[in-house]
Design an enzyme around this catalytic site. Structure first.
Site, PDB file in Angstrom:
ATOM      1  CB  SER A 260      -0.910   0.008   1.230  1.00 44.08           C
ATOM      2  OG  SER A 260      -0.116   0.153   2.396  1.00 44.08           O
ATOM      3  CB  CYS A 261       3.837   2.216   1.536  1.00 40.91           C
ATOM      4  SG  CYS A 261       2.823   2.349   3.014  1.00 40.91           S
ATOM      5  CG  LEU A 262       7.804   0.752  -1.392  1.00 39.37           C
ATOM      6  CD1 LEU A 262       8.938  -0.138  -1.901  1.00 39.37           C
ATOM      7  CD2 LEU A 262       8.374   1.955  -0.715  1.00 39.37           C
ATOM      8  CG  ASP A 265       4.231   6.463  -0.123  1.00 37.95           C
ATOM      9  OD1 ASP A 265       2.995   6.630  -0.150  1.00 37.95           O
ATOM     10  OD2 ASP A 265       4.838   6.085   0.892  1.00 37.95           O
TER      11      ASP A 265
END
Ligand SMILES: NC(=O)c1ccc[n+]([C@@H]2O[C@H](COP(=O)([O-])OP(=O)(O)OC[C@H]3O[C@@H](n4cnc5c(N)ncnc54)[C@H](O)[C@@H]3O)[C@@H](O)[C@H]2O)c1
Length: 416
Positions: A260-262, A265
């Site tokens: 859910s992040c890299l 982002d």
């Protein structure tokens, strides 16, 4: 200190439990009543995180779906989810709603409190979105309340350890008074504290994740070259990593990053750059390479079997080992293509199978052994238990370098 943690997802639940362990008085607020009810049972938590169940049984945290119960906090820690749409524009609907709910809850307060954003947001969001909402009811930032942005760097699967043993604590502050409160909140953690402006803190988070993503896409590119040249990428990475300017971490070539992040982002950072009239070609290439890398196992598989009518076994569905999180996992893209091409899919994952089947009811749940017993097997997550299976006689396409799988009759690594 009294802390209201807003959002009981991966970050909020872990932060709340760890802050309680540090001695703070925690109330966890989430609009998802079912999630709050599950957390209250203390069993079958909505997320899997090593040590979390045990920690929650030891510390006492209150939970609620009602902001009024959380209104008297010294610190409001916003941990709601943020997503990015395809264009990379950050989708901060939850952040806007949660901030409005905090503003409504504190409107009659006369004393000072701090609102701190922990969710990952684009540079300028705390200043341009959060503060105006908090000031709407006539209160003034820096006078009636403080504002901070304190990004979270935990990695799922090691979240509690990461929170309790951080490499650094970043405190973006509206003013010194706000930052002092946040520094006190983190007392007890042994880590360097860097105090910055709000947008700088927001950027530190995005730039850190973009750097890690770049390292992964870089080694995948080297891996794609090595595979063609018949060189073992893992030996190359080991040799590179011995240089302490480079280091061994994030040099495992394979099918790229999900979660859910890299990916999100990177999208946010690219979109922020473009809004500032700059085209971040490097970051765009990192994303493009990662997208292409996801489908490498399918390309390799088609060299050996025809997908139509075949049964393909998938080992590993979570975006990485140690978590049940399947958000943006490589398995989602790969299984979709396999099904579209007419293959039947059976799958196994020690934690993420349930969540995956909700998304793909047509996939057959199986044990690891049953999955290996397919026309071909794809390894998509590096769970340690996959290194104990018997692959002899099988066709295996390995996206994550599981050594034992090399004994397969036909074995292909994506980058080696
Ligand atoms: N998951 C990670 O490993 C990680 C690490 C670092 C940073 N982050 C960032 O932290 C933020 C949260 O991530 P997450 O993985 O915990 O998300 P999540 O989706 O697991 O949890 C978010 C929670 O917020 C709740 N929520 C939504 N609107 C709300 C509202 N108005 N009031 C109260 N609760 C509300 C949701 O119900 C959900 O439970 C994101 O910005 C993410 O990028 C995540």
């Amino acid at each position: 200190m009294k802390v209201s943690v807003i959002g009981a997802g991966y970050v909020g639940l872990i932060s709340g439990a760890c802050l309680a362990e540090l001695g703070h008085d925690i109330i966890l607020v989430d609009v998802d009543k079912e999630k709050i009810a599950t957390i209250n049972t203390g069993k079958n938590l909505p997320i899997y995180e090593e040590g979390l169940e045990e920690l929650l049984s030891r510390v006492h945290i209150k939970t609620s779906s009602d902001y009024a119960e959380a209104a008297s906090a010294d610190v409001f820690l916003i941990c709601v989810g943020t997503t990015a749409d395809e264009s990379g524009a950050i989708f901060s609907r939850h952040l806007v709603t949660a901030t409005g709910q905090i503003a409504a809850a504190v409107k009659d307060r006369q004393d000072y409190y701090v609102v701190a954003v922990k969710s990952t947001v684009s540079p300028g969001t705390t200043e341009e979105v959060v503060i105006p909402i908090l000031e709407k009811a006539g209160k003034k930032a820096g006078v009636d309340f403080g504002v901070c942005m304190t990004p979270e760097f935990l990695t799922e699967g090691r979240g509690i350890y990461n929170f309790m043993n951080p490499n650094r604590i970043i405190i973006g502050e509206y003013d010194k008074r706000s930052g002092d409160v946040l520094e006190r909140l983190h007392r007890g953690l042994d880590a360097p504290v860097l105090r910055t402006g709000l947008s700088t803190a927001e950027m530190i988070k995005l730039a850190s994740n973009a750097f890690l993503a770049t390292k992964i896409s870089y080694i995948n590119e080297i891996g794609n070259i090595c595979k063609r040249l018949g060189i073992d990428t893992y030996d190359v990475a080991r040799g590179m990593g011995l240089d302490d300017r480079i280091g061994q971490k994030f040099l495992n070539a394979g099918i790229g990053f999900g979660g859910s992040c890299l990916p999100k982002d990177l999208k946010i950072l690219i979109s922020s750059a473009q809004k500032a009239d700059y085209q971040p070609d490097l970051l765009q290439s990192v994303t493009d390479l990662n997208e292409a890398q996801a489908l490498k196992p399918v390309e390799l598989l088609e060299k050996h079997i025809s997908l139509k009518g075949a049964t393909v076994g998938i080992l590993g569905l979570s975006f990485k080992p140690g978590t049940d999180d399947i958000r943006d996992s490589r398995a989602i893209r790969i299984v979709r293509v396999l099904l579209d091409e007419g293959a039947a899919v059976k799958a196994y994952d020690p934690l993420a199978l349930g969540k995956f089947l909700e998304l793909f009811p047509e996939v057959k749940a199986a044990t690891a052994e049953e999955v290996v017993d397919s026309d071909a097997v794809l390894i998509l997550t590096e769970w340690a238990e996959f290194d104990k299976l018997d692959y002899r006689g099988r066709i295996v396409i390995d996206g994550r370098r599981i050594e034992k799988a090399r004994e397969a009759r036909i074995y292909e690594g994506v980058c080696w």
